[in-house]
Design an enzyme around this catalytic site. Structure first.
Site, PDB file in Angstrom:
ATOM      1  N   ASN A  50      55.689 -13.939 -23.796  1.00 13.20           N
ATOM      2  CA  ASN A  50      55.460 -13.238 -22.533  1.00 13.20           C
ATOM      3  C   ASN A  50      56.783 -12.627 -22.083  1.00 13.20           C
ATOM      4  OD1 ASN A  50      55.038 -12.435 -19.898  1.00 13.20           O
ATOM      5  ND2 ASN A  50      53.927 -14.273 -19.286  1.00 13.20           N
ATOM      6  N   CYS A 108      55.070  -9.693 -13.695  1.00 10.97           N
ATOM      7  CA  CYS A 108      54.464  -9.204 -14.939  1.00 10.97           C
ATOM      8  C   CYS A 108      53.690  -7.904 -14.758  1.00 10.97           C
ATOM      9  CB  CYS A 108      53.554 -10.278 -15.534  1.00 10.97           C
ATOM     10  SG  CYS A 108      54.431 -11.799 -15.973  1.00 10.97           S
ATOM     11  N   HIS A 115      48.826  -6.907 -20.495  1.00 11.45           N
ATOM     12  CA  HIS A 115      50.022  -7.732 -20.382  1.00 11.45           C
ATOM     13  C   HIS A 115      49.889  -8.894 -21.359  1.00 11.45           C
ATOM     14  CE1 HIS A 115      53.096 -10.357 -19.042  1.00 11.45           C
ATOM     15  NE2 HIS A 115      52.279 -11.180 -18.419  1.00 11.45           N
TER      16      HIS A 115
END
Length: 325
Positions: A282, A114, A252
């Site tokens: 996500n 990520c 993020h």
């Protein structure tokens, strides 16, 4: 002194929308359970045959159009992804050919989960600062739906597919002011997949569930909040900034509680935080450039704004980028 400056942004999301209500039909979960724990309402899922490279190429072309340049002018392509089209060649090489970059320009993938986009942005910026490149394309793209166990409600409800991209051009005015990157493999087992090419294709065929993401959510949450607090403080201290100097936080997009905790550390109202996870989930390395492009195109982020991008992901990896847009 030369700096990398963002001159174009772009993004792409697959057409298929998977809502929390849809997930209620395939796994033991509920809309309320997902919203309370993550803030996610829906996510996008790549169509059958639609690859990470397909998403990346679409986002890249939109960023190039936004920058108003010819793709043949780009010297460097860095793709951040944990879900490449193949082990080799790099997905970046496939994109280079598709979007019309010239043969011989540099292209490679970066894998930092990520945190991948922040890592890739930092790498591209170093190329521009050193003079090794004048224009760079940085892309974050993922097909996370391909590495999910759809019977595991702790993970399959969280992730989505998508891609975001930025064009960087070298200039004397600071754009990417600085970046801070870190990793700690001590925590690797808290967020990982079991399978890799070193295990051999036979093992994957016999047990395909080994390719799916496994996560200890509560432990990841605790480490993420603590670590992101440190990276925020590190970034502010390195630039002699006060919390109030930041115009926008672009984090993020993993979990609304983590995002909220980071905003609280900055004494920043949520109105100054770019949040897209409600509709996207996500998207790993794609989440920051997706959020940036959204905020640029809807007019929130304007020229001259000071942006703090920060991310945390498997590895563990984490990092930040301070950007004058």
């Amino acid at each position: 002194m030369m700096y990398g400056r963002i001159t174009g942004t772009g993004s792409y999301l697959p057409e298929r929308v998977l809502t929390n209500q849809d997930l209620e039909k395939i796994v033991n979960t509920s809309d309320q359970w997902i919203r309370e724990r993550s803030g996610i309402q829906e996510r996008r899922i790549a169509a059958e045959g639609e690859t990470c490279g397909d998403l990346a190429a679409m986002a890249a072309e939109r960023a190039i159009a936004s920058a108003g340049i010819d793709p043949a002018e780009i010297d460097l392509l860095v793709l951040a992804t944990s879900t490449p089209d193949a082990a080799l060649p790099s997905t970046a090489c496939l994109i280079q050919r598709r979007i019309g970059m010239r043969a011989g320009s540099c292209a490679f993938d970066v894998s930092a989960a990520c945190s991948g986009f922040v890592y890739a942005l930092s790498i591209a910026d170093q190329f521009l600062r050193s003079g090794a490149a004048k224009r760079a394309l940085v892309v974050g793209a993922e097909t996370m739906s391909r590495v999910l166990n759809w019977k595991d409600r702790t993970t399959c409800v969280l992730f989505g597919d998508g891609a975001g991209a930025v064009v960087l051009e070298a200039g004397e005015e600071p754009g990417i002011i600085n970046t801070h990157l870190h990793a700690d493999g001590e925590y690797s087992r808290l967020l990982h997949t079991e399978w890799g090419t070193s295990h051999g294709i036979e093992k994957l065929i016999a047990a395909p569930e080994l390719a799916a993401i496994s996560m200890n959510g509560s432990e990841v949450f605790k480490v993420a909040v603590r670590t992101l607090g440190r990276i925020v403080n590190e970034t502010l201290a390195a630039n002699d900034l006060d919390k109030n100097d930041i115009d926008w936080l672009i984090p993020h997009q993993a979990n609304i509680r983590i995002i909220g905790a980071t905003a609280k550390m900055l004494d920043m109202p949520m109105e100054k935080v770019v949040v897209t996870l409600q509709k996207q989930g996500n998207t790993s390395a794609a989440s920051i450039p997706l959020a940036l492009d959204t905020a640029v195109r809807d007019g929130r982020v304007k020229a001259g704004d000071l942006l703090l991008m920060e991310a945390f992901g498997g590895g563990f990896t984490w990092g930040s980028a301070l950007v004058r847009f």
